[in-house]
Design an enzyme around this catalytic site. Structure first.
Site, PDB file in Angstrom:
ATOM      1  N   LYS A  10       0.689  -1.252  -0.011  1.00  0.00           N
ATOM      2  CA  LYS A  10       0.026  -0.010  -0.020  1.00  0.00           C
ATOM      3  C   LYS A  10       1.003   1.186  -0.176  1.00  0.00           C
ATOM      4  O   LYS A  10       1.934   1.164   0.652  1.00  0.00           O
ATOM      5  CB  LYS A  10      -0.885  -0.094   1.158  1.00  0.00           C
ATOM      6  CG  LYS A  10      -2.078   1.030   1.238  1.00  0.00           C
ATOM      7  CD  LYS A  10      -2.977   0.691   2.526  1.00  0.00           C
ATOM      8  CE  LYS A  10      -3.980   1.622   2.522  1.00  0.00           C
ATOM      9  NZ  LYS A  10      -5.204   1.374   3.725  1.00  0.00           N
TER      10      LYS A  10
ATOM     11  N   SER B  27      -9.773   1.441   2.712  1.00  0.00           N
ATOM     12  CA  SER B  27      -9.023   2.222   1.640  1.00  0.00           C
ATOM     13  C   SER B  27      -8.062   1.531   0.964  1.00  0.00           C
ATOM     14  O   SER B  27      -7.307   1.947   0.262  1.00  0.00           O
ATOM     15  CB  SER B  27      -8.377   3.031   2.565  1.00  0.00           C
ATOM     16  OG  SER B  27      -7.484   2.463   3.663  1.00  0.00           O
TER      17      SER B  27
ATOM     18  N   SER C  53      -9.968  -1.396   6.697  1.00  0.00           N
ATOM     19  CA  SER C  53      -9.570  -0.867   5.470  1.00  0.00           C
ATOM     20  C   SER C  53      -8.766  -2.150   4.646  1.00  0.00           C
ATOM     21  O   SER C  53      -8.450  -2.108   3.794  1.00  0.00           O
ATOM     22  CB  SER C  53      -8.882   0.046   5.460  1.00  0.00           C
ATOM     23  OG  SER C  53      -9.574   1.415   5.019  1.00  0.00           O
TER      24      SER C  53
HETATM   25  N1  GLN Z   1     -13.469   3.574   5.781  1.00  0.00           N
HETATM   26  C1  GLN Z   1     -13.020   3.892   7.292  1.00  0.00           C
HETATM   27  C2  GLN Z   1     -12.524   5.293   7.354  1.00  0.00           C
HETATM   28  O1  GLN Z   1     -12.832   6.116   6.210  1.00  0.00           O
HETATM   29  C3  GLN Z   1     -11.867   3.121   7.499  1.00  0.00           C
HETATM   30  C4  GLN Z   1     -10.523   3.277   6.861  1.00  0.00           C
HETATM   31  C5  GLN Z   1      -9.482   2.601   7.359  1.00  0.00           C
HETATM   32  O2  GLN Z   1      -9.502   1.494   7.937  1.00  0.00           O
HETATM   33  N2  GLN Z   1      -8.246   3.058   6.952  1.00  0.00           N
HETATM   34  O3  GLN Z   1     -12.152   5.843   8.281  1.00  0.00           O
END
Ligand code: GLN
Length: 487
Positions: free
Chosen positions: A68, A143, A167
């Site tokens: 990532k 994400s 995510s």
């Molecule tokens: N979708 C969640 C957010 O927008 C979790 C994101 C994540 O786990 N990095 O914060």
């Protein structure tokens, strides 16, 4: 071996074939490199230009790895999906990446992601959205959407992601692969560009449970560079379980009812029935404060991000907007130009929640709710081994369908955020397919019967090995072909 045969090998199988000399590291790498370079799903922010020197004998022996974007990687662009880090080349490599490279993995590519890991659809990236390989009109989840889509499409054997509120697990679910968020502290956060430090955790996105175990084995370990790092008791074993006799699964009523698509619930219940056939017992449980987890998360995560992202000021990292005026104007313009809308929204929310006079009412209150959620899990783990839920409330949704409605987007994390707040490990495995309720473009024939559904298994801190065994036994019984390359 033909190119197709090579690509059909998961990471563990590839590592074995490399070790036995059946295949050559440079050959495997070059096949993935050319596939990654030709990617049209927008999975990558950077792809290696050359095949690296073959690694010396090592456990992973040259298995290619996608990482990532937010993992700092020495000399390689690392922007966390943001414009504000344009041009930033870290002078060091994140511990998690370092450990995998040290075990013989070869860096293949950096993967696209929501900006600073804020999002559930990968539509918040400065590099543009990632497409879901199961249906290119749909999101891959976020994400870690680039990591998930790349694994599902066979553009990398496996990928490293991060999970703050879901995510790793949610994009794994939406792309039909395995994603594992370990116990908070089990994997070092050193060199991860921070979003919310008390929640961020690195982990594997893989084609199957065995590969998740293999990556986790090399990821975990104490790191003195991370003040919240923990010493994991023991080692991660490759799972072998075939039965689930005596395993008690708890189904929380709060996370398995309203708001979950009918097709997702059907796949979830079919998996519970399979678990019972393997010898598990399934019991209803209650996590009384789980319904408040999202509200607490969307105070705590923005609060921590507003603090973490204060460092991006045009002076120390990445881009700077030239401004005619003074220093303050330079800061303001750089942040105005460099951050996307969602990141700005979170910084404003977080700054407000932490401001004097509101701190106790918002941040303090949210931390109290967090403690209640930790207690909820402690209570249920006295009676059951694992808490199981659908990973995400829906299958992959159409691109653009939730971008105008942040609250609808936040609801994607409904089932994953409680475990993040409690710091406990949780895996998502593919448990079947479901047709999306709203879309008629996806015919059963075109989609192979629908879109993937994820099954989440969460356990107490450090129960990684038990989770992997349970997930493995279920995976074998479900028979979902994780090796299928969708592209
Ligand atoms: N979708 C969640 C957010 O927008 C979790 C994101 C994540 O786990 N990095 O914060």
């Amino acid at each position: 071996m033909s190119a197709e045969e090579l690509v059909s090998l998961g990471a563990q199988a590839a590592a074995q074939a490399l070790a036995s000399g059946q295949i050559a590291a440079h050959e495997l790498y070059e096949i993935y490199r050319s596939r990654a370079a030709a990617d049209d799903l927008n999975c990558f922010t950077w792809v290696a230009e050359q095949t690296p020197a073959p690694p010396a004998a090592s456990p992973l022996g040259g298995v290619p790895l996608a990482v990532k974007d937010l993992f700092c990687t020495e000399g390689v662009p690392s922007q966390s999906g943001s414009r504000i880090l344009e041009g930033y080349l870290p002078p060091y490599t994140a511990t998690a990446v370092e450990r995998l490279l040290g075990a013989g993995a070869c860096l293949l590519a950096k993967t696209n992601q929501d900006e600073f890991a804020m999002g559930s659809s990968n539509e918040n990236s400065a590099f543009g959205p990632v497409l879901n390989p199961w249906d290119r009109s749909r999101v891959p989840g976020g994400s870690s959407g680039g990591s998930a889509a790349a694994v599902a499409a066979g553009l990398t054997p496996w990928a490293l992601g991060t999970d703050t509120g879901g995510s790793i697990r949610q994009p794994a679910a939406l792309c039909g692969i395995v994603g594992f968020k370990p116990t908070y502290g089990a994997v070092s956060r050193y060199g991860m560009i921070a979003f919310a430090s008390s929640l961020d955790q690195a982990g594997p996105l893989t084609r199957d449970v065995t590969d998740a175990a293999l990556m986790l084995r090399h990821l975990i370990g104490y790191d003195e560079c991370d003040a919240t790092s923990l010493d994991f008791p023991g080692e991660i074993a490759l799972p072998t379980a075939e039965r689930l006799d005596g395993v008690r699964l708890g189904v929380p009523e709060e996370l398995t009812g309203e708001g979950i698509e009918a097709g997702v619930l059907a796949a979830f219940h079919a998996t519970l029935a399979l678990a019972e056939q393997l010898g598990a017992t399934v019991e209803p449980i209650s996590l009384p404060h789980a319904a408040h987890a999202l509200s607490a998360y969307y105070v705590i995560a923005p609060a921590e991000c507003s603090s973490n992202l204060a460092r991006f000021d045009g002076v120390r990292y990445g881009m700077r907007t030239e401004a005619a005026g003074d220093l303050t104007e330079m800061y303001t313009r750089t942040r105005h130009d460099g951050f996307g809308a969602e990141v700005k929204r979170r910084i404003m929310l977080g700054t407000y929640a932490l401001s004097s006079g509101y701190y106790d009412a918002y941040y303090g209150r949210a931390q109290c709710v967090r403690t209640k959620i930790v207690e909820d899990f402690r209570n249920v783990f006295a009676d059951v081994d694992f808490v199981v839920t659908p990973t995400a409330p829906s299958v992959a949704f159409p691109l653009g369908s939730k971008t105008a409605d942040p609250l609808a987007m936040y609801l994607n994390d409904f089932c994953t955020v409680p475990m993040s707040l409690a710091g406990i490990p949780a895996i998502s495995i593919p448990c079947g397919l479901a047709l999306p309720p709203e879309d008629r473009n996806v015919t059963e024939a075109a989609s192979g019967g629908g879109l993937p559904v994820g099954f989440q298994i969460a356990g107490p801190a450090f129960s990684e090995n038990r989770i992997l065994e349970t997930a493995f036994a279920l995976e074998q019984a479900i028979g979902f072909d994780g090796g299928t390359v969708r592209a």
